[in-house]
Design a protein around this motif. Structure first.
Motif, PDB file in Angstrom:
ATOM      1  N   ARG A 114       0.806  -1.225   0.000  1.00 19.93           N
ATOM      2  CA  ARG A 114       0.000   0.000   0.000  1.00 19.93           C
ATOM      3  C   ARG A 114       0.840   1.276   0.000  1.00 19.93           C
ATOM      4  N   LEU A 115       2.155   1.130   0.113  1.00 20.20           N
ATOM      5  CA  LEU A 115       3.018   2.310   0.144  1.00 20.20           C
ATOM      6  C   LEU A 115       2.892   3.073  -1.163  1.00 20.20           C
ATOM      7  N   GLY A 116       2.529   4.344  -1.058  1.00 22.32           N
ATOM      8  CA  GLY A 116       2.354   5.161  -2.247  1.00 22.32           C
ATOM      9  C   GLY A 116       3.276   6.365  -2.289  1.00 22.32           C
ATOM     10  N   ILE A 117       3.794   6.762  -1.123  1.00 20.47           N
ATOM     11  CA  ILE A 117       4.683   7.924  -1.045  1.00 20.47           C
ATOM     12  C   ILE A 117       5.879   7.568  -0.167  1.00 20.47           C
ATOM     13  N   LEU A 118       7.066   7.843  -0.710  1.00 25.76           N
ATOM     14  CA  LEU A 118       8.309   7.601   0.018  1.00 25.76           C
ATOM     15  C   LEU A 118       9.198   8.824  -0.149  1.00 25.76           C
ATOM     16  N   TYR A 119       9.443   9.525   0.939  1.00 20.25           N
ATOM     17  CA  TYR A 119      10.296  10.711   0.903  1.00 20.25           C
ATOM     18  C   TYR A 119      11.711  10.323   1.298  1.00 20.25           C
ATOM     19  N   LEU A 120      12.690  10.631   0.403  1.00 22.13           N
ATOM     20  CA  LEU A 120      14.078  10.245   0.628  1.00 22.13           C
ATOM     21  C   LEU A 120      15.071  11.385   0.458  1.00 22.13           C
ATOM     22  N   GLY A 121      14.609  12.591   0.193  1.00 27.77           N
ATOM     23  CA  GLY A 121      15.509  13.704  -0.078  1.00 27.77           C
ATOM     24  C   GLY A 121      16.502  13.955   1.045  1.00 27.77           C
ATOM     25  N   ARG A 122      17.598  14.595   0.692  1.00 34.03           N
ATOM     26  CA  ARG A 122      18.632  14.985   1.650  1.00 34.03           C
ATOM     27  C   ARG A 122      19.219  13.801   2.417  1.00 34.03           C
ATOM     28  N   ASN A 123      19.510  12.727   1.714  1.00 32.00           N
ATOM     29  CA  ASN A 123      20.243  11.591   2.249  1.00 32.00           C
ATOM     30  C   ASN A 123      21.493  11.420   1.395  1.00 32.00           C
ATOM     31  N   ILE A 124      22.202  10.334   1.535  1.00 27.95           N
ATOM     32  CA  ILE A 124      23.445  10.113   0.785  1.00 27.95           C
ATOM     33  C   ILE A 124      23.327   8.888  -0.113  1.00 27.95           C
ATOM     34  N   ILE A 125      22.279   8.866  -0.898  1.00 27.00           N
ATOM     35  CA  ILE A 125      21.952   7.722  -1.749  1.00 27.00           C
ATOM     36  C   ILE A 125      22.410   8.013  -3.174  1.00 27.00           C
TER      37      ILE A 125
END
Length: 142
Positions: A114-125
């Protein structure tokens, strides 16, 4: 809640796990509170026990979470412990390729269907790992 830390998160996780104190909790905001891997690993233990099974939103933005913390959370998710989760916020942490790879590996099992939104900004990916994640979770907005 800005003064919480890993020790506080460990206590909260113990309460969630031991007593099922909040069985209907749908949103948990632990953003901007300086928790790191130890705090998220404790939270992951509570998640893995099914204590937070009704969560639809988990906000962990702007903390000190790295790969070990996200890996622990991903392993808990892989067991199907967050079947209702629709939004996961992880921006502004210290997450790298290993943590995101662990999360990507949890997704094909349908554990985060059901995951529809994943916020990942400002990491070291890296860009390559982000592309791999997008392929694994094509229905998710990043």
């Amino acid at each position: 809640n800005k003064n919480l830390n890993d020790d506080d998160c460990v206590v909260m996780a113990h309460i969630f796990h031991a007593s099922g104190a909040l069985p209907k909790l749908e949103k948990l905001g632990l953003d901007y509170i300086k928790i790191g891997d130890a705090g998220v690993q404790a939270l992951a233990s509570a998640v893995g026990s099914g204590a937070l099974a009704q969560l639809t939103r988990l906000d962990l933005d702007r903390n000190r979470i790295g790969d070990p913390g996200l890996t622990a959370l991903a392993q808990a998710c892989a067991s199907g412990a967050l079947p209702h989760l629709t939004e996961l916020s992880l921006s502004g942490n210290q997450i790298g390729d290993a943590g995101l790879t662990a999360l990507a590996q949890a997704c094909p099992s349908g554990a985060l269907a059901r995951l529809g939104i994943l916020y990942l900004g400002r990491n070291i990916i890296s860009g390559h790992t982000k592309a791999t994640m997008r392929a694994a979770m094509s229905n998710v907005i990043f």
